[in-house]
Design a protein around this motif. Sequence first.
Motif, PDB file in Angstrom:
ATOM      1  N   GLY A   1      -5.859   5.617  -4.499  1.00  0.00           N
ATOM      2  CA  GLY A   1      -4.609   5.007  -4.040  1.00  0.00           C
ATOM      3  C   GLY A   1      -4.299   5.342  -2.595  1.00  0.00           C
ATOM      4  O   GLY A   1      -3.907   4.468  -1.811  1.00  0.00           O
TER       5      GLY A   1
ATOM      6  N   GLY B   1      -0.105   2.262  -3.578  1.00  0.00           N
ATOM      7  CA  GLY B   1      -1.213   3.191  -3.379  1.00  0.00           C
ATOM      8  C   GLY B   1      -0.824   4.618  -3.049  1.00  0.00           C
ATOM      9  O   GLY B   1      -1.239   5.560  -3.723  1.00  0.00           O
TER      10      GLY B   1
ATOM     11  N   ALA C   1       0.815  -1.213   0.000  1.00  0.00           N
ATOM     12  CA  ALA C   1       0.000   0.000   0.000  1.00  0.00           C
ATOM     13  C   ALA C   1       0.851   1.266   0.000  1.00  0.00           C
ATOM     14  O   ALA C   1       0.484   2.270  -0.605  1.00  0.00           O
ATOM     15  CB  ALA C   1      -0.932   0.000   1.207  1.00  0.00           C
TER      16      ALA C   1
ATOM     17  N   TYR D   1      -6.624   3.463  -0.305  1.00  0.00           N
ATOM     18  CA  TYR D   1      -6.186   2.064  -0.191  1.00  0.00           C
ATOM     19  C   TYR D   1      -5.104   1.929   0.870  1.00  0.00           C
ATOM     20  O   TYR D   1      -5.156   1.043   1.727  1.00  0.00           O
ATOM     21  CB  TYR D   1      -5.687   1.576  -1.546  1.00  0.00           C
ATOM     22  CG  TYR D   1      -4.978   0.250  -1.519  1.00  0.00           C
ATOM     23  CD1 TYR D   1      -5.651  -0.923  -1.184  1.00  0.00           C
ATOM     24  CD2 TYR D   1      -3.620   0.162  -1.836  1.00  0.00           C
ATOM     25  CE1 TYR D   1      -4.997  -2.144  -1.162  1.00  0.00           C
ATOM     26  CE2 TYR D   1      -2.960  -1.051  -1.821  1.00  0.00           C
ATOM     27  CZ  TYR D   1      -3.653  -2.197  -1.487  1.00  0.00           C
ATOM     28  OH  TYR D   1      -2.998  -3.404  -1.461  1.00  0.00           O
ATOM     29  N   CYS D   2      -4.127   2.825   0.843  1.00  0.00           N
ATOM     30  CA  CYS D   2      -3.040   2.807   1.823  1.00  0.00           C
ATOM     31  C   CYS D   2      -3.576   3.098   3.220  1.00  0.00           C
ATOM     32  O   CYS D   2      -3.161   2.464   4.199  1.00  0.00           O
ATOM     33  CB  CYS D   2      -1.968   3.825   1.444  1.00  0.00           C
ATOM     34  SG  CYS D   2      -0.541   3.836   2.548  1.00  0.00           S
TER      35      CYS D   2
END
Length: 200
Positions: free
Chosen positions: A98, A53, A49, A101-102
């Motif tokens: 992104g 991400g 991630a 997501y992280c």
Amino acid sequence: MCTGKCSRFVGLSLLPMAFICIICNLLLMFPNGETKWTDHITLQVWLMAGIGGAGLFMLCPSCNAIRAGGKGCCGEGCCGNRCRMLRSMISSIFGGLGSFYCLAVSGVALNDGPLCNFADPEQKSNWKYHFKEMENSYLTNKTSWNLCTQPPNIVLWHIVLFSILLAISSIEFVLCAIQIINSLMGVMCGDCRKKNNNEA
């Protein structure tokens, strides 16, 4: 602050954050700064991630935001500015995904704790997510950290690096949201800077 200057500020802010996230994720792959523990790495580290991400995925919106704040190859004036703002808005949407997501992966990692070997006199190897099974959060119970014997200092390593990823990805998400709104205004209204502005 006009849309062009705001875009440049967002882009220049996102760039170093992306590299910090990449470095944090790489460090998580080497617990305690050693290579011998790579066979026992937390699942969330392998999800990349920080590298993907909030790292590499963030370079595109960062560069597009910087270009939107300058004079790019698609021309000066109203048309060129709107074109760059549109590209920045689209890339910022993907950048926001992104960073989210992280943020999600880092949150789960902090909640579950690291993969480690608990001290157990009856078992030589007892690798699993021990903190996940505890009723109380290990984050506020520092005495439980010493139960993880391998890798050394893994709990502190895990908490610090994933906390950095969580904090930075949250900031990235906010900046991407700001850039989406800013770019939308730039597409609709154009850049407020004058044509004779020589700012890069």
